[in-house]
Design a protein around this motif. Structure first.
Motif, short mmCIF file in Angstrom:
data_model
loop_
_atom_site.label_atom_id
_atom_site.label_comp_id
_atom_site.label_asym_id
_atom_site.label_seq_id
_atom_site.Cartn_x
_atom_site.Cartn_y
_atom_site.Cartn_z
N ASP A 181 0.90 -0.96 -0.02
CA ASP A 181 0.03 0.20 0.11
C ASP A 181 0.48 1.72 0.08
O ASP A 181 0.69 2.57 -0.83
CB ASP A 181 -0.76 -0.11 1.15
N LYS A 182 1.90 0.89 1.19
CA LYS A 182 2.99 2.20 0.91
C LYS A 182 3.53 2.31 -0.18
O LYS A 182 4.08 4.04 -0.74
CB LYS A 182 3.29 2.50 1.65
N TYR A 183 3.53 1.22 -1.04
CA TYR A 183 4.72 1.54 -2.49
C TYR A 183 4.12 1.99 -3.35
O TYR A 183 4.56 2.90 -4.48
CB TYR A 183 5.10 0.12 -2.83
N VAL A 184 2.61 1.85 -3.55
CA VAL A 184 1.44 2.20 -4.55
C VAL A 184 1.16 3.56 -4.69
O VAL A 184 1.64 4.93 -5.23
CB VAL A 184 0.48 1.69 -4.68
N ARG A 185 1.49 4.53 -2.86
CA ARG A 185 1.07 5.60 -2.41
C ARG A 185 2.17 6.91 -2.81
O ARG A 185 2.17 7.17 -2.75
CB ARG A 185 0.89 5.40 -1.14
N LYS A 186 3.30 6.02 -2.80
CA LYS A 186 4.28 6.96 -2.70
C LYS A 186 4.69 7.19 -4.44
O LYS A 186 5.38 7.77 -4.68
CB LYS A 186 5.94 5.95 -2.30
N GLY A 187 3.86 6.34 -5.34
CA GLY A 187 4.87 6.13 -6.95
C GLY A 187 5.66 4.98 -6.44
O GLY A 187 5.91 5.38 -7.55
N LEU A 188 6.26 4.62 -6.25
CA LEU A 188 7.37 4.08 -6.43
C LEU A 188 7.31 2.94 -7.55
O LEU A 188 8.02 2.93 -7.99
CB LEU A 188 7.63 3.11 -5.30
N TRP A 189 5.69 2.72 -8.17
CA TRP A 189 5.71 0.83 -8.48
C TRP A 189 6.19 1.64 -10.23
O TRP A 189 6.24 1.51 -11.44
CB TRP A 189 4.20 1.26 -8.46
N LYS A 190 5.79 3.07 -10.11
CA LYS A 190 6.34 3.70 -11.96
C LYS A 190 7.84 3.55 -11.87
O LYS A 190 8.83 3.38 -13.30
CB LYS A 190 6.55 5.15 -11.61
N LEU A 191 8.40 3.10 -10.74
CA LEU A 191 10.16 2.35 -11.26
C LEU A 191 10.12 1.15 -10.85
O LEU A 191 11.54 0.67 -11.43
CB LEU A 191 10.90 3.07 -9.73
#
Length: 316
Positions: A181-191
């Motif tokens: 959840d934190k990974y998605v909210r921080k936008g890290l999925w783009k990386l």
């Protein structure tokens, strides 16, 4: 009456631990369902004339001490039926208790506030302690037995809910849902994608304490194809679950260790460094009991050092 109100507030049947054998002056306080498990507390010797006096006493004149804010319905009903005293509303607690020590007949507590030996001694007219929770670790039962004070609680009210939460925590830790959840909210999925996680299905679950809640957890875990091991004070009859004679043995033979026992002096820090190391770097700890069941500094250290795979904590 106190247990009946707790039952109404929770919308569940109520059960009590009976601590007296003589006729009680207030039928409202003795109408609990009798069950096989009870405290054989000695009867307090009260002169027969006291019963006649108490029976004639108006319910609204009886003082009931509530330890902390609770369910609003429960608070309102107690205030209607009795003279309700709210301990938290008085900063000078000791002075307040001293002022009302001769008139308080009942104490209402919960999982965070009960009645210790000092309070019980300070209330010579105390007859019943009603806990709006399952656990009794905040009540000095030895002192209650000595004084012949009735103790009631609300078992089974949250059994299914706690068992559901335990399964939720297992899924959350195995699948690292909070981290995702934190990974998605921080936008890290783009990386890039989040690291792979592990499934809950088929994991061996070890349960410390196979009581009502422990059994409910085991039943749910079985639906996920999980073998069940357990440790308790004695081996349980009529179950196919594997009994382990010690917590160390249990931790060594499971993937997920669940703490579901009552908090007592014997179970304080029942999960210590040795147990955590036995569970291992791929193991998961789930605590839906009390916080003091686990040695917190050792838990944190194990997580930081990678000696434990993960932890899900559902209680304080």
């Amino acid at each position: 009456m106190l247990t009946r109100l707790a039952r109404s507030a929770a919308s569940q049947p109520f059960i009590s631990y009976l601590t007296r054998t003589h006729h009680h002056p207030f039928p409202e306080l003795t109408s609990q369902i009798q069950i096989s498990r009870h405290f054989n507390f000695p009867t307090r010797k009260i002169p027969p004339s006291s019963f006649a006096t108490a029976a004639a006493e108006k319910m609204e004149d009886i003082r009931v001490l509530m330890m902390c804010p609770m369910n609003s319905y429960l608070e309102q009903e107690l205030d209607k039926q009795f003279k309700l005293l709210k301990l938290w509303a008085h900063p000078q607690e000791q002075e307040f208790l001293k002022q009302h020590s001769e008139s308080i007949r009942a104490v209402v507590g919960n999982a965070t506030a009960g009645a210790d030996a000092e309070m019980i001694e300070a209330l010579p007219k105390l007859e019943i302690i009603s806990s709006f929770s399952v656990g009794l670790d905040k009540i000095d039962l030895i002192k209650c037995k000595e004084k012949g004070i009735r103790v009631t609680n609300t078992p089974d009210v949250l059994t299914e809910d706690v068992a559901d939460l335990a399964i939720g925590l297992m899924l959350a830790v195995c699948r690292r849902i909070c981290e995702c959840d934190k990974y998605v909210r921080k936008g890290l999925w783009k990386l890039g994608d989040f690291k792979l996680t592990t499934k809950f299905s088929g994991k061996t679950v070890g349960i410390i304490g196979l009581g009502r809640i422990g059994l409910a957890i085991a039943k749910r875990a079985e639906a996920f194809g999980c073998p069940i091991n357990y440790h308790s004070r004695s081996e349980k009859p009529n179950t196919n679950y594997k009994y382990r004679a010690s917590v160390i043995d249990l931790a060594s033979n499971c993937d997920i260790l669940v703490v579901a026992c009552a908090l007592t002096p014997e179970t304080h820090h029942i999960v210590n460094r040795e147990v955590i190391d036995a569970l291992g770097p791929k193991g998961i700890l789930i605590n839906i009991g009390r916080g003091p069941h686990v040695d917190e500094p050792e838990l944190v250290l194990a997580l930081v050092e990678g000696r434990l795979g993960g932890a899900g904590l559902g209680r304080v």
